[in-house]
Design a protein around this motif. Structure first.
Motif, PDB file in Angstrom:
ATOM      1  N   ILE A 185       0.809  -1.135   0.016  1.00 34.41           N
ATOM      2  CA  ILE A 185      -0.091  -0.057  -0.136  1.00 34.41           C
ATOM      3  C   ILE A 185       1.010   1.144   0.000  1.00 34.41           C
ATOM      4  O   ILE A 185       1.625   1.580   0.957  1.00 34.41           O
ATOM      5  N   LYS A 186       0.920   1.929  -1.202  1.00 37.20           N
ATOM      6  CA  LYS A 186       1.780   2.985  -1.157  1.00 37.20           C
ATOM      7  C   LYS A 186       1.008   4.386  -0.794  1.00 37.20           C
ATOM      8  O   LYS A 186       1.716   5.149  -0.265  1.00 37.20           O
ATOM      9  N   ASP A 187      -0.279   4.414  -1.533  1.00 43.67           N
ATOM     10  CA  ASP A 187      -1.058   5.560  -1.164  1.00 43.67           C
ATOM     11  C   ASP A 187      -2.181   5.367  -0.123  1.00 43.67           C
ATOM     12  O   ASP A 187      -2.755   4.009  -0.338  1.00 43.67           O
ATOM     13  N   ALA A 188      -2.140   6.196   0.832  1.00 41.80           N
ATOM     14  CA  ALA A 188      -3.534   5.892   1.660  1.00 41.80           C
ATOM     15  C   ALA A 188      -3.775   7.491   2.199  1.00 41.80           C
ATOM     16  O   ALA A 188      -3.052   7.908   2.761  1.00 41.80           O
ATOM     17  N   TRP A 189      -4.902   7.884   1.630  1.00 42.51           N
ATOM     18  CA  TRP A 189      -5.129   9.265   2.070  1.00 42.51           C
ATOM     19  C   TRP A 189      -6.685   9.440   2.641  1.00 42.51           C
ATOM     20  O   TRP A 189      -7.458   8.753   2.289  1.00 42.51           O
ATOM     21  N   GLY A 190      -6.594  10.652   3.442  1.00 37.25           N
ATOM     22  CA  GLY A 190      -8.140  10.865   4.064  1.00 37.25           C
ATOM     23  C   GLY A 190      -8.796  11.878   3.298  1.00 37.25           C
ATOM     24  O   GLY A 190      -7.984  12.780   2.555  1.00 37.25           O
ATOM     25  N   ILE A 191     -10.022  11.903   3.250  1.00 37.55           N
ATOM     26  CA  ILE A 191     -10.829  12.723   2.488  1.00 37.55           C
ATOM     27  C   ILE A 191     -12.038  13.290   3.419  1.00 37.55           C
ATOM     28  O   ILE A 191     -12.430  12.710   4.423  1.00 37.55           O
ATOM     29  N   GLU A 192     -12.380  14.589   3.377  1.00 37.49           N
ATOM     30  CA  GLU A 192     -13.591  15.232   3.964  1.00 37.49           C
ATOM     31  C   GLU A 192     -14.389  15.801   2.797  1.00 37.49           C
ATOM     32  O   GLU A 192     -13.760  16.783   2.112  1.00 37.49           O
ATOM     33  N   ILE A 193     -15.513  15.430   2.322  1.00 35.87           N
ATOM     34  CA  ILE A 193     -16.337  15.755   1.325  1.00 35.87           C
ATOM     35  C   ILE A 193     -17.372  16.711   1.946  1.00 35.87           C
ATOM     36  O   ILE A 193     -18.345  15.982   2.445  1.00 35.87           O
ATOM     37  N   ARG A 194     -17.459  17.876   2.230  1.00 32.68           N
ATOM     38  CA  ARG A 194     -18.455  18.574   2.780  1.00 32.68           C
ATOM     39  C   ARG A 194     -19.599  18.849   1.828  1.00 32.68           C
ATOM     40  O   ARG A 194     -19.575  18.613   0.713  1.00 32.68           O
ATOM     41  N   PRO A 195     -20.559  19.351   2.423  1.00 30.60           N
ATOM     42  CA  PRO A 195     -21.810  19.691   1.644  1.00 30.60           C
ATOM     43  C   PRO A 195     -21.514  20.478   0.150  1.00 30.60           C
ATOM     44  O   PRO A 195     -20.752  21.457   0.596  1.00 30.60           O
ATOM     45  N   HIS A 196     -21.823  20.141  -0.783  1.00 23.57           N
ATOM     46  CA  HIS A 196     -21.899  20.716  -2.123  1.00 23.57           C
ATOM     47  C   HIS A 196     -20.324  20.337  -2.813  1.00 23.57           C
ATOM     48  O   HIS A 196     -20.214  20.967  -4.018  1.00 23.57           O
ATOM     49  N   GLU A 197     -19.557  19.540  -2.102  1.00 24.91           N
ATOM     50  CA  GLU A 197     -18.584  19.135  -2.690  1.00 24.91           C
ATOM     51  C   GLU A 197     -18.724  17.950  -3.425  1.00 24.91           C
ATOM     52  O   GLU A 197     -19.579  17.143  -3.165  1.00 24.91           O
ATOM     53  N   LYS A 198     -17.539  17.357  -4.239  1.00 19.68           N
ATOM     54  CA  LYS A 198     -17.649  16.166  -5.087  1.00 19.68           C
ATOM     55  C   LYS A 198     -16.248  15.852  -5.174  1.00 19.68           C
ATOM     56  O   LYS A 198     -15.221  16.382  -4.852  1.00 19.68           O
ATOM     57  N   THR A 199     -16.374  14.614  -5.865  1.00 16.88           N
ATOM     58  CA  THR A 199     -15.206  13.915  -6.590  1.00 16.88           C
ATOM     59  C   THR A 199     -15.210  13.727  -7.992  1.00 16.88           C
ATOM     60  O   THR A 199     -16.338  13.210  -8.407  1.00 16.88           O
ATOM     61  N   VAL A 200     -14.346  14.270  -8.601  1.00 16.27           N
ATOM     62  CA  VAL A 200     -14.363  14.221 -10.239  1.00 16.27           C
ATOM     63  C   VAL A 200     -14.379  12.685 -10.628  1.00 16.27           C
ATOM     64  O   VAL A 200     -13.367  11.910  -9.982  1.00 16.27           O
ATOM     65  N   PHE A 201     -15.144  12.119 -11.344  1.00 16.46           N
ATOM     66  CA  PHE A 201     -14.979  10.630 -11.891  1.00 16.46           C
ATOM     67  C   PHE A 201     -13.415  10.653 -12.619  1.00 16.46           C
ATOM     68  O   PHE A 201     -13.213  11.387 -13.307  1.00 16.46           O
ATOM     69  N   HIS A 202     -12.860   9.337 -12.282  1.00 14.61           N
ATOM     70  CA  HIS A 202     -11.645   9.190 -12.623  1.00 14.61           C
ATOM     71  C   HIS A 202     -11.211   7.676 -12.240  1.00 14.61           C
ATOM     72  O   HIS A 202     -12.140   6.935 -11.993  1.00 14.61           O
ATOM     73  N   ASN A 203     -10.003   7.464 -12.626  1.00 16.15           N
ATOM     74  CA  ASN A 203      -9.547   5.969 -12.250  1.00 16.15           C
ATOM     75  C   ASN A 203      -8.001   5.918 -11.673  1.00 16.15           C
ATOM     76  O   ASN A 203      -7.373   7.091 -11.625  1.00 16.15           O
ATOM     77  N   HIS A 204      -7.448   4.768 -11.187  1.00 17.74           N
ATOM     78  CA  HIS A 204      -6.247   4.983 -10.646  1.00 17.74           C
ATOM     79  C   HIS A 204      -5.532   3.835 -11.237  1.00 17.74           C
ATOM     80  O   HIS A 204      -4.875   2.842 -11.031  1.00 17.74           O
ATOM     81  N   HIS A 205      -5.421   4.120 -12.690  1.00 11.36           N
ATOM     82  CA  HIS A 205      -4.792   2.837 -13.740  1.00 11.36           C
ATOM     83  C   HIS A 205      -3.549   2.393 -13.305  1.00 11.36           C
ATOM     84  O   HIS A 205      -3.148   1.159 -13.682  1.00 11.36           O
ATOM     85  N   GLU A 206      -2.762   3.236 -12.526  1.00  9.65           N
ATOM     86  CA  GLU A 206      -1.375   2.687 -12.384  1.00  9.65           C
ATOM     87  C   GLU A 206      -1.009   1.675 -11.165  1.00  9.65           C
ATOM     88  O   GLU A 206      -0.164   1.147 -11.163  1.00  9.65           O
ATOM     89  N   SER A 207      -2.092   1.609 -10.400  1.00  7.57           N
ATOM     90  CA  SER A 207      -2.026   0.574  -9.420  1.00  7.57           C
ATOM     91  C   SER A 207      -2.718  -0.621  -9.565  1.00  7.57           C
ATOM     92  O   SER A 207      -3.649  -0.673 -10.600  1.00  7.57           O
TER      93      SER A 207
END
Length: 179
Positions: A89-111
C-alpha cells in the motif's frame, strides 16, 4: 502516410469489485483528517486533485499503524481468495467531502487495485458507472476494486461531511524493498 489497419473497439475485461463492512475506530481517523485538512499545513491537498473537497497528502495514512491494523482483514481476504503479484500500500489518503463538494470521476490505472473505507454515514455514494455499482458511505463500509474502473461522486447534497480513507496497492517489483 499509409495506414494498413486501424481498429478502435472495446473489449470485455475482468474486473474486481468487493464491498463489505469492517470494524474501525472512525473517531480517530476523522480527527486525523480534520487536523490536517483544516490547517494551512503542507500535509493537505485540499482542492488540488480529483477530490474537490478536503484531502490529506497521498501517503498520509500509508505507514500509520492504526490504518495498517484496520485494513488487515481486507488484505488477508484478498491474499486468500485472489492471486495478485506481491503488493504494498503506497497511497492512503484521508478525505472530507463537505456539503456541495464532489469527487471528479477518474481511475487509478497505475495501481493494481484500489480501496475506500468510509468513516461515517452520508448520502453521497461512490459511483462506478461502467459496472452499475455504488458504495454507500456508512461507518466501516468499504470497497475494493480494480483500479482501472472509473469512479467518483456527484455533489454532496447531504447536510454533513463525508469522511473516508482511500488507498492504492502497487506491485512490489523484485528490485524494490518492502516499505
Amino acid at each position: 502516410m499509409i495506414i494498413s489497419k486501424e481498429i478502435n473497439k472495446n473489449i470485455a475485461r475482468e474486473y474486481l469489485f468487493i464491498k463489505g463492512t469492517l470494524d474501525i475506530d472512525s473517531e480517530y481517523f476523522i480527527e486525523e483528517i480534520k487536523k490536517v485538512c483544516h490547517s494551512n499545513s503542507d500535509l493537505n491537498l485540499n482542492f488540488k486533485t480529483n477530490v474537490k473537497g478536503l484531502m490529506t497528502k497521498w501517503d498520509y495514512f500509508a505507514k500509520n499503524n492504526n490504518f495498517k491494523k484496520a485494513i488487515e482483514p481486507i488484505i488477508k481476504f484478498l491474499d486468500k481468495n485472489y492471486t495478485f503479484p506481491e503488493f504494498y500500500i503506497k497511497d492512503a489518503w484521508g478525505i472530507e467531502i463537505r456539503p456541495h463538494e464532489k469527487t471528479v470521476f477518474h481511475n487509478h490505472h497505475e495501481s493494481i487495485w484500489s480501496g475506500i473505507i468510509y468513516l461515517n454515514q452520508c448520502d453521497q455514494p461512490l459511483e462506478f458507472p461502467e459496472i452499475g455499482q455504488e458504495i454507500k458511505p456508512e461507518k466501516g463500509s468499504f470497497g475494493i476494486f480494480s483500479s482501472f474502473l472509473n469512479h467518483g461522486c456527484k455533489r454532496n447534497n447531504d447536510n454533513i461531511s463525508k469522511f473516508g480513507i482511500s488507498f492504492n496497492a502497487y506491485e512490489l517489483k523484485s528490485w524494490q524493498y518492502r516499505l
